[in-house]
Design a protein around this motif. Structure first.
Motif, PDB file in Angstrom:
ATOM      1  N   TRP A   1      37.317  70.520  75.943  1.00 31.47           N
ATOM      2  CA  TRP A   1      37.389  69.671  74.742  1.00 31.47           C
ATOM      3  C   TRP A   1      38.816  69.623  74.194  1.00 31.47           C
ATOM      4  O   TRP A   1      39.324  68.555  73.837  1.00 31.47           O
ATOM      5  CB  TRP A   1      36.431  70.200  73.673  1.00 31.47           C
ATOM      6  CG  TRP A   1      36.492  69.410  72.392  1.00 31.47           C
ATOM      7  CD1 TRP A   1      35.892  68.218  72.123  1.00 31.47           C
ATOM      8  CD2 TRP A   1      37.250  69.758  71.221  1.00 31.47           C
ATOM      9  NE1 TRP A   1      36.194  67.795  70.866  1.00 31.47           N
ATOM     10  CE2 TRP A   1      37.034  68.716  70.280  1.00 31.47           C
ATOM     11  CE3 TRP A   1      38.059  70.821  70.877  1.00 31.47           C
ATOM     12  CZ2 TRP A   1      37.613  68.727  69.012  1.00 31.47           C
ATOM     13  CZ3 TRP A   1      38.639  70.836  69.618  1.00 31.47           C
ATOM     14  CH2 TRP A   1      38.414  69.808  68.691  1.00 31.47           C
ATOM     15  N   ILE A   2      39.480  70.757  74.131  1.00 27.82           N
ATOM     16  CA  ILE A   2      40.849  70.799  73.624  1.00 27.82           C
ATOM     17  C   ILE A   2      41.761  69.944  74.503  1.00 27.82           C
ATOM     18  O   ILE A   2      42.591  69.163  74.007  1.00 27.82           O
ATOM     19  CB  ILE A   2      41.360  72.252  73.556  1.00 27.82           C
ATOM     20  CG1 ILE A   2      40.605  73.015  72.460  1.00 27.82           C
ATOM     21  CG2 ILE A   2      42.860  72.302  73.305  1.00 27.82           C
ATOM     22  CD1 ILE A   2      40.878  74.510  72.458  1.00 27.82           C
ATOM     23  N   ALA A   3      41.597  70.069  75.841  1.00 29.04           N
ATOM     24  CA  ALA A   3      42.419  69.269  76.749  1.00 29.04           C
ATOM     25  C   ALA A   3      42.188  67.781  76.525  1.00 29.04           C
ATOM     26  O   ALA A   3      43.132  66.985  76.500  1.00 29.04           O
ATOM     27  CB  ALA A   3      42.099  69.653  78.199  1.00 29.04           C
ATOM     28  N   ASP A   4      40.929  67.418  76.364  1.00 26.87           N
ATOM     29  CA  ASP A   4      40.611  66.013  76.129  1.00 26.87           C
ATOM     30  C   ASP A   4      41.275  65.501  74.854  1.00 26.87           C
ATOM     31  O   ASP A   4      41.871  64.417  74.816  1.00 26.87           O
ATOM     32  CB  ASP A   4      39.091  65.849  76.055  1.00 26.87           C
ATOM     33  CG  ASP A   4      38.685  64.423  75.717  1.00 26.87           C
ATOM     34  OD1 ASP A   4      38.729  63.576  76.628  1.00 26.87           O
ATOM     35  OD2 ASP A   4      38.335  64.172  74.539  1.00 26.87           O
TER      36      ASP A   4
ATOM     37  N   ARG B   1      41.607  68.332  63.710  1.00 30.10           N
ATOM     38  CA  ARG B   1      42.701  68.311  62.743  1.00 30.10           C
ATOM     39  C   ARG B   1      43.442  69.649  62.761  1.00 30.10           C
ATOM     40  O   ARG B   1      44.677  69.700  62.767  1.00 30.10           O
ATOM     41  CB  ARG B   1      42.148  68.038  61.339  1.00 30.10           C
ATOM     42  CG  ARG B   1      43.235  67.847  60.273  1.00 30.10           C
ATOM     43  CD  ARG B   1      42.652  67.886  58.870  1.00 30.10           C
ATOM     44  NE  ARG B   1      42.124  69.202  58.521  1.00 30.10           N
ATOM     45  CZ  ARG B   1      42.900  70.242  58.162  1.00 30.10           C
ATOM     46  NH1 ARG B   1      44.231  70.115  58.113  1.00 30.10           N
ATOM     47  NH2 ARG B   1      42.342  71.397  57.856  1.00 30.10           N
ATOM     48  N   ARG B   2      42.682  70.758  62.782  1.00 25.60           N
ATOM     49  CA  ARG B   2      43.320  72.081  62.783  1.00 25.60           C
ATOM     50  C   ARG B   2      44.125  72.296  64.066  1.00 25.60           C
ATOM     51  O   ARG B   2      45.202  72.901  64.043  1.00 25.60           O
ATOM     52  CB  ARG B   2      42.253  73.171  62.638  1.00 25.60           C
ATOM     53  CG  ARG B   2      41.559  73.174  61.289  1.00 25.60           C
ATOM     54  CD  ARG B   2      40.572  74.333  61.206  1.00 25.60           C
ATOM     55  NE  ARG B   2      39.866  74.353  59.921  1.00 25.60           N
ATOM     56  CZ  ARG B   2      39.042  75.318  59.537  1.00 25.60           C
ATOM     57  NH1 ARG B   2      38.827  76.371  60.334  1.00 25.60           N
ATOM     58  NH2 ARG B   2      38.441  75.262  58.362  1.00 25.60           N
ATOM     59  N   LEU B   3      43.589  71.841  65.183  1.00 20.94           N
ATOM     60  CA  LEU B   3      44.281  71.985  66.467  1.00 20.94           C
ATOM     61  C   LEU B   3      45.626  71.266  66.441  1.00 20.94           C
ATOM     62  O   LEU B   3      46.669  71.836  66.788  1.00 20.94           O
ATOM     63  CB  LEU B   3      43.403  71.439  67.591  1.00 20.94           C
ATOM     64  CG  LEU B   3      44.057  71.302  68.967  1.00 20.94           C
ATOM     65  CD1 LEU B   3      44.372  72.679  69.551  1.00 20.94           C
ATOM     66  CD2 LEU B   3      43.134  70.532  69.926  1.00 20.94           C
ATOM     67  N   LEU B   4      45.606  70.002  66.045  1.00 19.55           N
ATOM     68  CA  LEU B   4      46.833  69.215  66.038  1.00 19.55           C
ATOM     69  C   LEU B   4      47.840  69.771  65.026  1.00 19.55           C
ATOM     70  O   LEU B   4      49.046  69.824  65.299  1.00 19.55           O
ATOM     71  CB  LEU B   4      46.515  67.760  65.731  1.00 19.55           C
ATOM     72  CG  LEU B   4      45.618  67.036  66.750  1.00 19.55           C
ATOM     73  CD1 LEU B   4      45.344  65.608  66.300  1.00 19.55           C
ATOM     74  CD2 LEU B   4      46.245  67.051  68.129  1.00 19.55           C
TER      75      LEU B   4
ATOM     76  N   PRO C   1      35.812  59.355  80.160  1.00 19.88           N
ATOM     77  CA  PRO C   1      34.690  59.885  79.374  1.00 19.88           C
ATOM     78  C   PRO C   1      35.194  60.904  78.368  1.00 19.88           C
ATOM     79  O   PRO C   1      36.126  61.665  78.619  1.00 19.88           O
ATOM     80  CB  PRO C   1      33.802  60.545  80.437  1.00 19.88           C
ATOM     81  CG  PRO C   1      34.223  59.946  81.734  1.00 19.88           C
ATOM     82  CD  PRO C   1      35.672  59.622  81.591  1.00 19.88           C
ATOM     83  N   ARG C   2      34.572  60.918  77.237  1.00 13.12           N
ATOM     84  CA  ARG C   2      34.964  61.860  76.199  1.00 13.12           C
ATOM     85  C   ARG C   2      34.318  63.218  76.445  1.00 13.12           C
ATOM     86  O   ARG C   2      33.105  63.299  76.678  1.00 13.12           O
ATOM     87  CB  ARG C   2      34.539  61.330  74.829  1.00 13.12           C
ATOM     88  CG  ARG C   2      34.833  62.287  73.693  1.00 13.12           C
ATOM     89  CD  ARG C   2      34.363  61.733  72.368  1.00 13.12           C
ATOM     90  NE  ARG C   2      34.562  62.701  71.309  1.00 13.12           N
ATOM     91  CZ  ARG C   2      34.202  62.508  70.048  1.00 13.12           C
ATOM     92  NH1 ARG C   2      33.646  61.356  69.698  1.00 13.12           N
ATOM     93  NH2 ARG C   2      34.414  63.448  69.133  1.00 13.12           N
ATOM     94  N   ALA C   3      35.128  64.290  76.402  1.00  6.41           N
ATOM     95  CA  ALA C   3      34.582  65.634  76.527  1.00  6.41           C
ATOM     96  C   ALA C   3      33.816  65.970  75.257  1.00  6.41           C
ATOM     97  O   ALA C   3      34.281  65.711  74.148  1.00  6.41           O
ATOM     98  CB  ALA C   3      35.698  66.644  76.759  1.00  6.41           C
TER      99      ALA C   3
END
Length: 995
Positions: free
Chosen positions: A30-33, A136-139, A158-160
């Motif tokens: 998910w993070i990679a996506d 948001r926190r990741l970015l 495709p979206r993870a």
């Protein structure tokens, strides 16, 4: 650590490497996506460093990647290994803190973490929040501005799925096992093969963890699917029902009948409507013939777990699931039972054959008790009923034994011959069972139910095939089989072995074990001295205990055990011989009584194997007891008494009591000459051993003559390539070398070593002894460039084959240290020399000649290092010790005295040095001859002393005489001669000898 490709990184954006534990793969995906949709280039790196790699090195390896490193922190990230919190804190402070600009972290757990995670500068908490807030926190943590258009790279993909979001359709999946351990290779293989073939079968024996792998795969890769449906597939009816229940979950409009719903589901999956990303798991599908027509087809994936390899016939890619690797076993046990230490976990894993289900249930039981692991393992190996205390779980409410009994009952109903064959197999040792041993058993020795199986190739093949088909056993290629012999072995896991034996009646145990014992007796090669037969003995030895052979009262079985003991000694398997002798002794005392003659025969073989490990005091006690008993019972002129006396002489040699060994050896040789004659192999062995004693006494010339006589007799009586003939040839070359006849010794030893490798193999201890003499021949003959590497390789092989405390290993280490000190790496020489000296002190005591001689070598090293005062003090101490151990005239004592005299000269005391060297020349000439290299070295040292005393004429005369002798003996260009002309201070190295 394994890199996983991201599905199409954007070009030109910042590069980020995501480091994650396999358990958190969904988070990493998910993070990679998310990052790729905001223009980043991403590489996913699964964190799984080997337990033997220091954490600091593993973290530094991450830094080889370009760009930024994003670490997904979780309990699993820190538990891999498992590693201690202190180790993690140290590694984080050492690697991450100084490189804070390269590292960033996010956290997906609320569990406790090492305090030094602050080295990351704080971690964005993604656990417990929604997808939008997590993004948001990741970015924000990475300092990435959200792209106006998420598909910044223009690639539609495709979206993870966010890890907290299950696939739209999700049913029947077992809860996640939070103690799941390892299996990273298997999980990646499942993923890869599903992409390639669409249908994969996890194949393996009961309890190996197939369902656990399948469930973990679902959780790790669920973001790749819109539909995940788990179906128990052990019964066709259950499978039909569960597949039909998928219809309403998919939103299919059908009638109420299962058949109609089932057809609709299969059609929808085939057409990938409404979902193309689906995963169906068929768990426990052990009867492919009954359900293969129900397996879905289409663009999705089917994952099957089964014990039946017939799925290969139904277009499924088979993936064998092995037992745990040992590191996985240890890590799993320690997660299951925190009180168990790593060494205990290793012991338990060995006893349970690394089988996951058995480890889970046993570790769970031990965690609830205070029973020591060693005690439990002892009960397990003794065949105690441990099933009652096993800890089952709601996910798997049956013990391993119950599960396996159900499978056996199924086999018994369909192919009863397969169960009979399996029962035969479990009276061999766990592991490989050579089918040839069973097939070669005389039919007259078999019960009718088994003879009909053995004589019918079709029934036999069907029984083997059925056991293999259901993963009860594994088929392995049998290397080195004879032409026309059975080309396979069956591999029986330890827990299968235990479960089958536990479920048998006493009558059946007696029947089947008797058959296996007869098979072993029929296969006895009977000539343990023939190296060509050693592979056949090696095939038999592991099965003696499991078959009940040790408790058999039949003479053929007892003869087999004695033959195996002789094979183990002659082939160099000393520790195996000690183990077998000790187990046989306990068993024979039970079934034969305390005074059976066989026990005394066994004791001699036990002592022989034990002596090879260096336990001389213990073997001396054993042999004295044998001599006492047999002499009282049979008289002194008995062959059994002579054999024990010969063993006692060897014990005395090992203990450094050479004169006693000489007297005992003379009596033994006289007894054999009287009882069996001079050509008997026992007489020749006693003659050989007497020469060994002569060599240890420093009587090299007499040893040479006796070894020559033995060599000629053995060649005539046996064969020039026989092991004993080759051993005599090595001894003869050794005598020549000790007498200073280096070229003669080298010419014999080179050919001898080649023959040893050909006849006995490279790692046989006798070959190692031969190559040690070759290395020292090269060294003494001046070929130092060849001697060093040869001795280095020899030492490594001896340590690997025999262990670091083996007498032969210590001899090799002492010789290699001397060569390195004189012509190589003095630091390495010091490490090896000090270690060897410590081992001799512990095993033989401070006053043993080998300990004293090795200490004298250390004194030489101190001299080389410039520590002259300490060197001389130690050498003086060694001279006193060697004189006490072997007397003043022994060559070893003269050699140590030479080193002392040279040390006195270097320390400015030439008067005392000259006095000692005059005595050295006299003693060496009397013992070894006027032109022996040691005598001539003493003369060169004396010449140096005389020059220091300003007695130039006497010094020059003595030096000329010594150099002339070296030129005649060794040649004018020999390094020893050249060093003498250059007036390099002489020295003498101690070399431990074969005892």
């Amino acid at each position: 650590m394994t890199a996983e490709e991201a599905p199409g990184p954007a070009a030109g954006g910042p590069q980020i490497t995501i480091s994650y534990a396999g358990f958190n793969r969904a988070w990493a995906a998910w993070i990679a996506d998310r990052l790729e949709r905001h223009g980043c280039r991403v590489i996913q790196e699964r964190w799984d460093p080997s337990a033997d790699v220091p954490l600091e090195d593993a973290l530094r390896d991450l830094m080889y990647a370009d760009g930024h490193i994003l670490v997904v922190l979780s309990d699993w990230y820190f538990q891999l290994g498992p590693r201690t919190t202190e180790a993690w804190n140290t590694a984080l402070r050492t690697v991450v803190a100084p490189n804070g600009r390269r590292f960033t972290a996010v956290s997906v757990t609320t569990g406790p973490m090492p305090s030094a995670v602050t080295a990351f500068g704080g971690a964005a908490q993604l656990w417990g929040v929604g997808a939008r807030e997590a993004e948001r926190r990741l970015l924000t943590r990475l300092g990435i501005a959200p792209a106006a258009d998420e598909q910044a790279d223009g690639i539609v993909r495709p979206r993870a799925r966010f890890p907290y979001e299950q696939p739209r359709v999700w049913g029947g999946v077992p809860r996640r096992n939070i103690r799941f351990t390892g299996r990273e290779t298997a999980l990646q293989a499942v993923y890869r093969r599903l992409q390639e073939s669409g249908t994969v079968t996890l194949l393996g024996m009961s309890g190996v963890g197939k369902s656990q792998i399948a469930a973990e795969f679902v959780y790790r890769f669920s973001s790749d699917y819109d539909v995940v449906w788990w179906v128990p597939a052990d019964q066709r009816g259950t499978l039909r029902q569960r597949l039909a229940e998928l219809a309403p979950a998919l939103g299919l409009t059908t009638g109420p009948e299962y058949g109609e719903r089932l057809r609709a589901v299969r059609d929808a999956l085939r057409r990938s409507a409404p979902n193309s990303r689906w995963l169906i798991v068929l768990d426990g599908a052990d009867e492919p013939e009954a359900i293969a027509d129900l397996v879905p087809e289409g663009s999705g994936h089917v994952l099957i777990t089964s014990q039946n390899r017939r799925w290969d016939d139904y277009y499924s890619s088979l993936l064998e699931v092995p037992v745990y690797q040992r590191g996985e076993s240890v890590a799993f046990v320690r997660r299951r039972a925190r009180r168990i230490e790593a060494e205990e976990a290793d012991m338990l894993a060995e006893a349970l054959g690394d089988l996951p289900l058995a480890l889970d249930q046993t570790a769970g039981a031990l965690n609830d008790t205070t029973m020591p692991v060693a005690q439990y393992v002892g009960l397990l190996r003794a065949g105690a009923d441990v099933e009652v205390g096993l800890r089952v779980s709601p996910d798997f409410p049956m013990t391993y034994y119950t599960t396996f009994s159900i499978l056996l009952n199924r086999l018994r109903e369909t192919v009863p011959e397969a169960v009979d064959l399996l029962r035969l197999c479990v009276f061999f040792a766990p592991g490989p069972v050579p089918l040839r041993l069973l097939r070669d058993t005389p039919l007259r020795d078999l019960p009718e139910r088994l003879s009909s199986l053995m004589e019918d190739p079709l029934r036999w093949s069907a029984a083997v095939a059925k056991l293999v088909q259901y993963s009860v056993v594994h088929r392995e290629a049998h290397e080195g089989g004879e032409p026309g012999s059975e080309p396979e072995t069956l591999h029986v896991h330890r827990m299968v072995h235990q479960a089958v034996r536990a479920g048998m009646s006493e009558e059946d145990r007696d029947t089947f074990s008797r058959v296996v014992r007869r098979a072993l007796a029929a296969a006895d090669p009977r000539q343990p001295s023939d190296p060509r037969l050693w592979p056949r003995f090696a095939e038999l030895v592991p099965h003696l205990e499991a078959s009940g052979a040790l408790h058999s009262t039949h003479r053929e079985m007892q003869r087999l055990i004695i033959n195996c003991l002789r094979y183990l000694y002659l082939s160099g398997e000393y520790r195996g011989g000690v183990h077998l002798a000790e187990r046989a002794d306990r068993a024979w005392r039970e079934v034969l009584g305390e005074n059976d003659p066989l026990l005394w025969d066994l004791a001699s073989h036990h002592a022989t194997a034990l002596r090879a490990t260096g336990a001389y005091a213990r073997t001396a006690r054993i042999n004295r007891e044998v001599i006492r008993h047999l002499t009282a019972e049979r008289g002194p002129r008995d062959l059994g008494v002579l054999r024990a006396q010969d063993g006692l002489a060897a014990d005395l040699r090992g203990l450094g009591r050479y004169q006693e060994a000489w007297e005992t050896g003379r009596q033994v040789l006289g007894g054999y000459l009287e009882l069996v004659g001079e050509s008997d192999t026992r007489t020749l062995n006693a003659q050989n051993n007497l020469a060994v004693t002569l060599r240890l006494l420093g009587r090299y010339g007499e040893a040479l003559e006796l070894d020559r006589k033995t060599l000629e007799a053995r060649r005539a009586a046996l064969h020039p390539r026989h092991g004993w003939s080759l051993s005599s040839e090595t001894n003869y070359a050794l005598d020549l070398r000790l007498l200073g006849r280096y070229e003669e010794a080298l010419s014999i030893q080179e050919r001898n070593s080649d023959l040893h490798r050909t006849v006995l193999g490279a790692d046989n201890p006798q070959t190692l002894r031969s190559e040690l003499n070759l290395g020292m021949c090269l060294h003494r003959n001046g070929d130092r460039a060849a001697a060093g590497p040869r001795l280095a390789g020899l030492l490594e092989r001896a340590q690997r084959v025999l262990g670091e405390d083996s007498p032969l290993t210590l001899r090799a280490a002492a010789c290699y240290a001397c060569v390195q000190r004189a012509h190589g790496d003095t630091d390495l020489a010091r490490r090896i020399g000090e270690d060897t000296l410590d081992r001799y002190r512990r095993s033989l005591g401070p006053g043993h000649p080998f300990t004293v001689g090795t200490a004298a070598n250390h004194a030489l090293l101190l001299r080389t290092a410039g520590e002259l005062e300490q060197s001389l003090a130690l050498a003086e101490e060694c001279l006193e010790g060697m004189t006490a151990a072997v007397g003043p005239d022994h060559p070893w004592t003269v050699g140590v005295a030479l080193d002392v005299a040279v040390g006195r000269n270097l320390e400015g005391d030439p008067e005392r040095a000259a006095g000692l060297n005059r005595e050295n020349v006299r003693r060496a000439s009397a013992t070894l001859g006027a032109e022996h290299p040691l005598t001539l070295s003493c003369m060169l040292a004396l010449a140096s002393d005389l020059r220091a005393l300003r007695r130039r004429q006497e010094a020059e005369r003595t030096e000329r005489e010594a150099l002339a002798g070296l030129g005649r003996t060794l040649g004018p260009q020999h390094p020893h001669t050249v060093s003498g002309r250059s007036r390099v201070p002489v020295y003498w190295d101690f070399e431990p000898m074969l005892t």
